[in-house]
Motif scaffolding. Sequence first.
Motif, mmCIF file in Angstrom:
data_model
loop_
_atom_site.group_PDB
_atom_site.id
_atom_site.type_symbol
_atom_site.label_atom_id
_atom_site.label_comp_id
_atom_site.label_asym_id
_atom_site.label_seq_id
_atom_site.Cartn_x
_atom_site.Cartn_y
_atom_site.Cartn_z
ATOM 1 N N GLU A 55 -10.378 0.915 3.649
ATOM 2 C CA GLU A 55 -10.129 0.458 2.279
ATOM 3 C C GLU A 55 -10.709 -0.933 1.999
ATOM 4 O O GLU A 55 -10.327 -1.584 1.025
ATOM 5 N N GLY B 116 -5.277 0.308 -3.823
ATOM 6 C CA GLY B 116 -6.277 0.978 -3.009
ATOM 7 C C GLY B 116 -6.526 2.414 -3.393
ATOM 8 O O GLY B 116 -5.781 3.025 -4.170
ATOM 9 N N ALA B 117 -7.601 2.976 -2.840
ATOM 10 C CA ALA B 117 -8.025 4.324 -3.193
ATOM 11 C C ALA B 117 -7.092 5.388 -2.636
ATOM 12 O O ALA B 117 -6.876 6.428 -3.266
ATOM 13 N N VAL B 118 -6.546 5.164 -1.457
ATOM 14 C CA VAL B 118 -5.614 6.136 -0.875
ATOM 15 C C VAL B 118 -4.367 6.245 -1.744
ATOM 16 O O VAL B 118 -3.884 7.341 -2.041
ATOM 17 N N GLY C 92 0.783 -1.225 0.000
ATOM 18 C CA GLY C 92 0.000 0.000 0.000
ATOM 19 C C GLY C 92 0.811 1.270 0.000
ATOM 20 O O GLY C 92 0.249 2.368 -0.039
ATOM 21 N N ALA D 135 -11.857 -1.357 -1.463
ATOM 22 C CA ALA D 135 -10.961 -0.752 -2.449
ATOM 23 C C ALA D 135 -9.694 -1.567 -2.658
ATOM 24 O O ALA D 135 -9.193 -1.674 -3.782
ATOM 25 N N LEU D 136 -9.146 -2.142 -1.583
ATOM 26 C CA LEU D 136 -7.916 -2.928 -1.705
ATOM 27 C C LEU D 136 -8.107 -4.049 -2.715
ATOM 28 O O LEU D 136 -9.090 -4.797 -2.671
ATOM 29 N N ARG E 56 -5.014 4.118 7.202
ATOM 30 C CA ARG E 56 -5.882 3.210 6.452
ATOM 31 C C ARG E 56 -6.210 1.975 7.269
ATOM 32 O O ARG E 56 -5.345 1.421 7.954
ATOM 33 N N ASP F 282 -15.404 5.475 4.633
ATOM 34 C CA ASP F 282 -15.094 4.371 3.727
ATOM 35 C C ASP F 282 -14.401 4.935 2.500
ATOM 36 O O ASP F 282 -14.660 6.079 2.099
ATOM 37 N N ALA F 283 -13.538 4.150 1.878
ATOM 38 C CA ALA F 283 -12.960 4.539 0.591
ATOM 39 C C ALA F 283 -13.977 4.285 -0.515
ATOM 40 O O ALA F 283 -14.345 5.184 -1.278
ATOM 41 N N LEU G 253 -8.089 -1.912 6.608
ATOM 42 C CA LEU G 253 -8.440 -2.788 5.491
ATOM 43 C C LEU G 253 -8.793 -4.173 6.006
ATOM 44 O O LEU G 253 -8.571 -4.491 7.176
#
Length: 390
Positions: A201, A214-216, A93, A204-205, A229, A171-172, A231
């Motif tokens: 995440e 992921g989104a971050v 990540g 997203a992950l 984050r 939430d992502a 997850l």
Amino acid sequence: MSATGDPLARLRDAAARRAEAGLRRTLRPRTPDHDGLVDLASNDYLGLAGDPRLTAGAVAAAREWGTGSSGSRLVTGTTGLHAELDRRLAAFGGAPAGLVFSSGFLANLGAVTALAGPGTLVVSDQVNHASIVDACRLSRARVVIVPHRDVAAAERALAEREEDHALVVTDAVFSVDGDLAPLADLHRAVRAHGALLVVDEAHALGVVGEHGRGAVHAAGLAAEPDVVRTLTLSKSLASQGGAVLGAPEVIDTLVDTARAFIFDTGLNPPAVGAALAALDVLESEPDLPARARDRARALAGLAAGSGLETADPAAAVVPVFLGEPHAALRAAETCAAHGVRVGCFRPPSVPKGRACLRLTARATLSEPDLTRLAAALAEIAGSTARSLHA
């Protein structure tokens, strides 16, 4: 209150009311092949749950370390595998450090309660996952719920606070509507007001961003010290457990103070081995996330083409909104009759009037799978007033 009354009567009465409203839940054990149905209900976004490489990783871990971690991570529950997974998740990540929990729910609970508390403001999106909601409730912080994806409302709450410290929690990818949080804008708000941004995440992950990092990471925020984050390992990574990624100061705080970490048995070694194998697969097959996103767009296209209300997916979650619980239940039964298993979401999981089917894409979905769904959706659209073509 009568000492001789039936203490379970109120529970039976409440269950009867839930049944009348279409809100009863039922456990339905499945077979290994999902009862022969096309799986559009699970969170196995990359199709790795039955992958022999993950099975081999779990088996190898069980043979070396046994089936249980034998204690909390601070006592005997941290094996060499756990330490490796801490490092691998952080590296994947792009985060400075990581810490594995025994579930994604506990990762959220541990992060929010350890980083907040009395004298802290927590700003939470109104449709955040239940694990975030419960974490906020248990944090003993003042909590402000802001409208969905409303950055201006979050910034006002930060600007008007009297507390010295604050978190914004989101939430992502939101678990029902499947839309993406405005992470860059939220980060600008927390940076301007000396707060932390905590991003879940879970959905997203493995799906969002380059290589599914992921989104971050996709928003360019992976290494920012004021971004934390959480997850889960149970969706794209097809294992079990959760983790928190962040600055070393964040991870140290969790190890020292997070009750959901300190007082919980460490994740079992087979789950750790499977998660490590899933990371190996992701790194060796970097096209998997894009395939999952492509399948999600195909699902949304089928729903929209049938005249049903849906949304453009940011990841692998595709809602089909049907209104009331009984309508969603009937639609899920129609899908099953066509050989497709879907999620059926009703209040309190969604707001009143927004009961829906939740379709979850999988990188391994085939064209025949989509054809089955298309037939089911056409039948649903023909029998419901929710069809936009009606």
